[in-house]
Design an enzyme around this catalytic site. Structure first.
Site, PDB file in Angstrom:
ATOM      1  N   ARG A   1      -1.618  -8.216   0.978  1.00 33.87           N
ATOM      2  CA  ARG A   1      -3.082  -8.109   0.689  1.00 33.87           C
ATOM      3  C   ARG A   1      -4.000  -6.892   1.174  1.00 33.87           C
ATOM      4  O   ARG A   1      -3.973  -6.707   2.467  1.00 33.87           O
ATOM      5  CB  ARG A   1      -3.806  -9.556   0.660  1.00 33.87           C
ATOM      6  CG  ARG A   1      -5.249  -9.390   0.114  1.00 33.87           C
ATOM      7  CD  ARG A   1      -5.887 -10.647   0.356  1.00 33.87           C
ATOM      8  NE  ARG A   1      -6.952 -10.922  -0.619  1.00 33.87           N
ATOM      9  CZ  ARG A   1      -8.263 -11.357  -0.211  1.00 33.87           C
ATOM     10  NH1 ARG A   1      -8.334 -11.992   1.079  1.00 33.87           N
ATOM     11  NH2 ARG A   1      -9.275 -11.291  -0.938  1.00 33.87           N
ATOM     12  N   LEU A   2      -4.526  -5.934   0.222  1.00 36.03           N
ATOM     13  CA  LEU A   2      -5.841  -5.106   0.268  1.00 36.03           C
ATOM     14  C   LEU A   2      -6.907  -5.852   0.077  1.00 36.03           C
ATOM     15  O   LEU A   2      -7.163  -5.948  -1.225  1.00 36.03           O
ATOM     16  CB  LEU A   2      -5.511  -3.904  -0.112  1.00 36.03           C
ATOM     17  CG  LEU A   2      -6.318  -2.880   0.266  1.00 36.03           C
ATOM     18  CD1 LEU A   2      -6.555  -2.459   1.791  1.00 36.03           C
ATOM     19  CD2 LEU A   2      -6.314  -1.506  -0.610  1.00 36.03           C
TER      20      LEU A   2
ATOM     21  N   VAL B   1      -9.727  18.062  -1.624  1.00 32.51           N
ATOM     22  CA  VAL B   1      -8.779  18.767  -0.707  1.00 32.51           C
ATOM     23  C   VAL B   1      -8.370  19.874  -1.338  1.00 32.51           C
ATOM     24  O   VAL B   1      -8.319  20.040  -2.642  1.00 32.51           O
ATOM     25  CB  VAL B   1      -7.355  17.791  -0.580  1.00 32.51           C
ATOM     26  CG1 VAL B   1      -7.939  16.580   0.161  1.00 32.51           C
ATOM     27  CG2 VAL B   1      -6.715  17.456  -1.807  1.00 32.51           C
TER      28      VAL B   1
ATOM     29  N   ASN C   1      -1.963  -8.488  -8.460  1.00 29.44           N
ATOM     30  CA  ASN C   1      -2.414  -7.136  -7.940  1.00 29.44           C
ATOM     31  C   ASN C   1      -3.522  -6.626  -8.942  1.00 29.44           C
ATOM     32  O   ASN C   1      -3.000  -6.419 -10.082  1.00 29.44           O
ATOM     33  CB  ASN C   1      -1.057  -6.159  -8.004  1.00 29.44           C
ATOM     34  CG  ASN C   1      -1.173  -4.912  -7.742  1.00 29.44           C
ATOM     35  OD1 ASN C   1      -2.259  -4.437  -6.987  1.00 29.44           O
ATOM     36  ND2 ASN C   1      -0.451  -3.942  -8.165  1.00 29.44           N
ATOM     37  N   GLY C   2      -4.551  -6.143  -8.370  1.00 28.76           N
ATOM     38  CA  GLY C   2      -5.575  -5.522  -9.154  1.00 28.76           C
ATOM     39  C   GLY C   2      -6.914  -6.180  -9.237  1.00 28.76           C
ATOM     40  O   GLY C   2      -7.109  -6.846  -8.095  1.00 28.76           O
TER      41      GLY C   2
ATOM     42  N   ASP D   1     -11.644 -12.977  -7.299  1.00 27.78           N
ATOM     43  CA  ASP D   1     -11.608 -12.661  -8.877  1.00 27.78           C
ATOM     44  C   ASP D   1     -10.173 -13.048  -9.329  1.00 27.78           C
ATOM     45  O   ASP D   1     -10.105 -13.413 -10.574  1.00 27.78           O
ATOM     46  CB  ASP D   1     -11.670 -11.024  -9.115  1.00 27.78           C
ATOM     47  CG  ASP D   1     -10.871 -10.342  -8.305  1.00 27.78           C
ATOM     48  OD1 ASP D   1     -10.754 -10.379  -7.160  1.00 27.78           O
ATOM     49  OD2 ASP D   1     -10.058  -9.510  -9.108  1.00 27.78           O
TER      50      ASP D   1
ATOM     51  N   ILE E   1     -10.647  -6.695  -1.382  1.00 27.07           N
ATOM     52  CA  ILE E   1     -11.520  -5.972  -1.995  1.00 27.07           C
ATOM     53  C   ILE E   1     -12.537  -6.779  -2.459  1.00 27.07           C
ATOM     54  O   ILE E   1     -13.802  -6.458  -2.292  1.00 27.07           O
ATOM     55  CB  ILE E   1     -11.086  -5.159  -2.992  1.00 27.07           C
ATOM     56  CG1 ILE E   1      -9.907  -4.024  -2.773  1.00 27.07           C
ATOM     57  CG2 ILE E   1     -12.177  -4.265  -3.700  1.00 27.07           C
ATOM     58  CD1 ILE E   1     -10.175  -3.027  -1.710  1.00 27.07           C
TER      59      ILE E   1
ATOM     60  N   GLY F   1     -10.669  10.218 -11.642  1.00 31.26           N
ATOM     61  CA  GLY F   1     -10.889  10.555 -13.337  1.00 31.26           C
ATOM     62  C   GLY F   1      -9.844  10.767 -14.313  1.00 31.26           C
ATOM     63  O   GLY F   1      -9.858  11.066 -15.430  1.00 31.26           O
TER      64      GLY F   1
ATOM     65  N   CYS G   1      -3.063  -4.787  -4.062  1.00 34.62           N
ATOM     66  CA  CYS G   1      -2.005  -5.653  -3.515  1.00 34.62           C
ATOM     67  C   CYS G   1      -0.625  -5.383  -3.808  1.00 34.62           C
ATOM     68  O   CYS G   1      -0.643  -4.570  -4.659  1.00 34.62           O
ATOM     69  CB  CYS G   1      -2.270  -7.212  -3.420  1.00 34.62           C
ATOM     70  SG  CYS G   1      -3.876  -7.545  -3.183  1.00 34.62           S
TER      71      CYS G   1
END
EC number: 6.3.5.4
Length: 507
Positions: A47-48, A256, A70-71, A93, A50, A330, A2
């Site tokens: 908000r995204l 890509v 956020n997270g 969460d 998840i 990674g 978020c």
């Protein structure tokens, strides 16, 4: 994942709305602005969703407390069990932060395991915090006697603040007690003790790494994986693919590069080996020229190396977002296991190498982690970094530097043989991938993808130069592009990291 804004004793809902609109790309699923009736605070959140997508809306307002986050908190199920399920009103969460704060647990922030930044407001104070390595961003500015906080610097652009500061990684900002550290990176180990069981070390490393990937895949949505074909992303993708296969599912991977580039070829081979559902996109110099202003604006930096690596990150993030909401990356392996070219100069000075790795871990928040966060969130995509799992970082830091960077022919008496970076990591994961891919030399993302060449062509066309720009002119071009897009560009430039700062090549 978020974005948020918090105004404590300053501003109004109109200002909060103006600020959150500038970072709304971080959370397209919902945007809300709330004023607390019992405290001098206004919070805005985009908000995204998840985890807990059905009932985890924010700002979260319970009783007298308000929270924006956020997270992701990866140990939230364990915390819910400890705190008591009966306290919780949502499946999010993020709600664990509220109840941890209300508990009698000392140093409660240290119990959070994940990547996060948050602001918690009570009638008397606000407490803001950032995860141990600063994976998730958090900035603040003074406005009169109040404090404004936001997830990105661009939220402050044009609102009249004199300066913006980052809340340091692993720190809290309390309106009563000020800034305080709650986490310090463990000091790295230098030379290995005589008789060390190397096999035991790499076997344990493999277990810790597998657990980190399992933990960082927790979500109520599908999680994919970036796959450049390099060692780090290939290891993460291979472990994730195995774990998903046990549940009858198939990992989606994304790559890509310029047509025919080394990254595309290697990624295709890795995807075939691990059985992932693979997606790729070949970009052109014309594509790079078109997106460069967008990339620099969202990156919040004009550092040459960051821009170069941000360009392919943009293309792979945009590709991945068509298929998933979250991806594994990674990032962090080079800092933990001595993966950069300049590290080779330390091969006979393990104590200095260990100190350099510890130092560079402490700068990631403003360099590669900044790039990953800004560029993926510009596409409303959550990026996850299992190599930076708190337990994995602690274990990796305990591994002697002599097992991370070593001479290939270690028994050569003149000690002049070639050196191999990330040796212990390669040994730990030797069975996951084809042998030649595990042991091939590292190429930077921007080099393997061909984006450096594409940028050179794009910049020459954009500027009308007769020849490719030298490095200084390239950096000046990026700075100009950034400055043209901000009302107060100094707010951004004064906070931007420099990848090469302090990274001296040892000789």
């Amino acid at each position: 994942m978020c974005g948020f804004v918090c105004l404590w004793r300053c501003g109004d809902e109109a200002l909060a709305r103006r600020m959150i609109d500038k970072i709304a790309h971080r959370g397209p699923d919902a945007v809300d602005v709330i004023s607390a009736g019992n405290a001098p605070v206004i919070m805005a959140h985009c908000r995204l969703s998840i985890i807990g997508p059905e009932n985890g809306a924010q700002p979260m307002h319970q009783d007298e407390d308000m929270l924006v986050v956020n997270g992701e908190i990866y140990n939230y199920t364990d915390l819910r069990a400890i705190l008591g399920e009966g306290r919780f009103r949502t499946s999010s969460d993020s709600e664990t932060i509220l109840h941890l704060h209300r508990s009698d647990i000392l140093r409660w922030v240290t119990r959070l395991d994940g990547m996060f930044s948050f602001v918690l407001a009570t009638p008397e104070r606000i407490i803001a915090a950032r995860d141990p390595l600063g994976i998730k961003p958090l900035y603040f500015a003074r406005i009169g006697d109040g404090i404004a906080l936001a997830s990105e610097i661009k939220a402050f652009d044009g609102i009249g603040v004199d300066a913006v500061e980052a809340v340091p990684a692993g720190s809290t900002l309390d309106s009563v007690t000020g800034l305080q550290r709650w986490f310090r990176i463990p000091q790295g180990a230098g030379r290995a003790e005589d008789g060390i069981d190397e096999q035991a070390v790499w076997k344990e490393l493999r277990l810790v790494l597998e657990e980190a990937v399992r933990k960082w895949m927790v979500a109520d949505v599908e999680v994919g994986s970036f796959l450049s074909g390099g060692l780090d992303s290939s290891i993460i993708a291979a472990i994730a693919a195995r774990q998903l296969a046990r549940r009858g599912r198939r990992l989606k991977t994304f790559a890509v590069g310029l047509k025919g580039s080394a990254d595309l070829i290697a990624a295709r081979r890795v995807a075939g080996h691990i059985g992932s559902e693979h997606f790729e996109r070949a970009f052109t110099p014309e594509d790079v020229a078109e997106v460069l202003p967008h990339v620099i604006y969202h990156l919040e930096s004009a550092d040459t190396d960051l821009v170069r690596s941000a360009v392919p990150t943009h293309f792979v993030a945009r590709l991945a977002r068509r298929h998933v909401k979250a991806v594994l990356t990674g990032e962090g392996a080079d800092e933990l296991f001595a993966g950069y070219t300049y590290h080779h100069g330390y091969v006979d000075r393990p104590r200095e190498l260990a100190d350099e790795l510890t130092r560079s871990l402490g700068t990631m928040h403003n360099i590669n982690l900044l790039r990953v966060d800004r560029i993926t969130m510009a596409e409303s995509l959550e990026a996850r970094t299992p190599f930076l799992d708190r337990e994995l970082v602690a274990f990796a830091q305990s591994i002697p530097a002599t097992l991370k960077l070593r001479r290939t022919d270690a028994d050569n008496p003149d000690r002049t043989g070639p050196t191999t970076e990330k040796w212990i990591l390669r040994k730990a994961c030797d069975d996951l991938l084809p042998h030649d891919l595990v042991w091939r030399r590292k190429a930077q993302f921007d080099e393997g993808s061909g984006s450096v060449d594409a940028l050179a062509i794009a910049l020459q066309k954009m500027t009308g130069a007769d020849a490719p720009l030298d490095r200084a002119a390239e950096g000046a071009c990026y700075k100009q592009i950034l400055c043209e897009q901000y009302q107060d560009p100094e707010l951004v430039l004064s906070n931007a990291g420099d990848w090469s700062l302090g990274r001296a090549i040892a000789v």
